[in-house]
Design a protein around this motif. Sequence first.
Motif, PDB file in Angstrom:
ATOM      1  N   ARG A 189       3.260   2.107 -10.326  1.00 20.82           N
ATOM      2  CA  ARG A 189       2.406   0.794 -10.622  1.00 20.82           C
ATOM      3  C   ARG A 189       3.981   0.126 -11.699  1.00 20.82           C
ATOM      4  NH1 ARG A 189      -2.524   2.009 -11.254  1.00 20.82           N
ATOM      5  NH2 ARG A 189      -2.764   3.212 -12.885  1.00 20.82           N
ATOM      6  N   ASN A 206       1.860   3.697  -6.220  1.00 18.92           N
ATOM      7  CA  ASN A 206       0.784   3.537  -6.904  1.00 18.92           C
ATOM      8  C   ASN A 206       1.277   4.627  -8.525  1.00 18.92           C
ATOM      9  OD1 ASN A 206       0.477   6.371  -5.410  1.00 18.92           O
ATOM     10  ND2 ASN A 206      -1.769   6.306  -4.156  1.00 18.92           N
ATOM     11  N   SER A 252      -3.253   7.992  -3.878  1.00 18.31           N
ATOM     12  CA  SER A 252      -3.754   8.275  -5.591  1.00 18.31           C
ATOM     13  C   SER A 252      -4.659   9.828  -6.058  1.00 18.31           C
ATOM     14  CB  SER A 252      -4.163   7.381  -6.311  1.00 18.31           C
ATOM     15  OG  SER A 252      -6.034   6.948  -5.436  1.00 18.31           O
ATOM     16  N   GLU A 263       0.771  -1.443   0.151  1.00 13.94           N
ATOM     17  CA  GLU A 263       0.021  -0.038  -0.085  1.00 13.94           C
ATOM     18  C   GLU A 263       0.860   1.614   0.098  1.00 13.94           C
ATOM     19  OE1 GLU A 263      -3.440   1.801   2.569  1.00 13.94           O
ATOM     20  OE2 GLU A 263      -2.440  -0.033   3.050  1.00 13.94           O
ATOM     21  N   SER A 264       0.508   2.054  -0.315  1.00 13.25           N
ATOM     22  CA  SER A 264       1.486   3.599  -1.006  1.00 13.25           C
ATOM     23  C   SER A 264       0.822   4.719   0.236  1.00 13.25           C
ATOM     24  CB  SER A 264       0.593   4.238  -1.949  1.00 13.25           C
ATOM     25  OG  SER A 264       1.606   5.392  -2.381  1.00 13.25           O
TER      26      SER A 264
END
Length: 451
Positions: A352, A348, A18, A13-14
């Motif tokens: 990615r 993200n 986003s 998980e970032s």
Amino acid sequence: MSATEQAPPARPESDVSSTVGLVGLAGLVAWVAFARWFPDIAEALGWAVPRDTLGGRNSALFGLLAAALPMAAWSILVDKVHLRPSTGLDWSLVRTRRPDRSVTWIKLAGLWATWAIIAGLYCLCRWYWDGQYLFSMQVLGYSAIPLVALSIPYVFWIDRALVNPRDQAWHFGALLLMRPGWDMDEVAKHWRAWIIKAFFTAFMISIIPFAFRTIVTADFAEIAARPERIALTIIEAMFMIDVMIGTVGYIVTMRPLDAHIRSGNPFLGGWIAAFICYPPLVWGILGGGKAINYEHNTAGWLHWLAGHDTLIALWGALLVFLTGIYAWATFAFGLRFSNLTYRGVLTNGPYRFTRHPAYVSKNLFWWCAVLPFLVTTGSPVDAIRNCFFLAVVNGIYFWRAKTEEAHLLAEDRKYRDYHAWMAQNGLLTAPLTRLWNRVRPRSALAGQPAE
């Protein structure tokens, strides 16, 4: 992570949502639209003001606020980043602990001394007092007194919630005031962070006015008449987004936003590779007939495609795509963009697909825009030199990428998981990793980190 360990089953998980970059982009675009159509807005509302577009320097600075405020609001109200342990803050301490104000004053002394030393360095370095940098010096000069004044209530307030109030600024202040307990490692970390912030903030502010004015004052009717003008204007718009969101990242390094600099890159090679790419070193090393010049006797893509509008449109679209990836790689960071720092892990957006989307897109853009293998003299020697030197520039960015990876791999388990996951799943990273593992000696694989 060693080569024998398995990558995590899912992309980590970032630390940056986003959405935060998108709301900052929306705020910036809204301000650009307001500045551009201000004459029509003023006329419609009957304002007794000059009917000119707001393309000046002050308007560009307001553009930074237009991007920063929505990102800060989203981060606090929606992502609730101020509650994360990574901030180093525990808000319950505000009610249960009496802060030691002697610590706060030592910290303020360290902070003010840092700013004074940076101001002295700005004065000593001549390039800051010529050309585009004059605007930066004016902005920073006017900001000095308000920053000193506001730092007092801010540090007094933040110290009430800091789990460890004796942070890096305190260690530097304690060193200056000869108080016991300071640690030279913490002082070094303090200065790495502030040198990065000072160097890049001045550069980014210096290029804001040009990037902003180009888009706000553009003649859209004239632009729409030619495909190359459309492409070049969109490219300029992407450049503006990169510059302005990036500048916000360098300025807003605040713990309550979880956007503070957790560490600066400790590797000298990383600093050299990064600083080569920016003034003043870039003026003497890259381009302009200097040591590394890949544009000698080149004319660029528009020259070679002249008279072929369909090809110009297609090639322009490719360049717009590459620049769009570059801008996306910046605003995806939200409030945390900066070189040479660890401020959390981003997994993200374009990250990615590859660990370094900005570097990949930027270097491909140079090959496609300059076309270094096509020279106006027809000399194969010029073409070979250009290609060689652009490959050298590519190598510098590869060097930068590897030093950045080494820094983050040492700092955060999440980045090690992301690094390993990308080696197996990244759209660009995975095939390149497999290729690299095939061509390098088998002895180099044993015990080495996974790509």
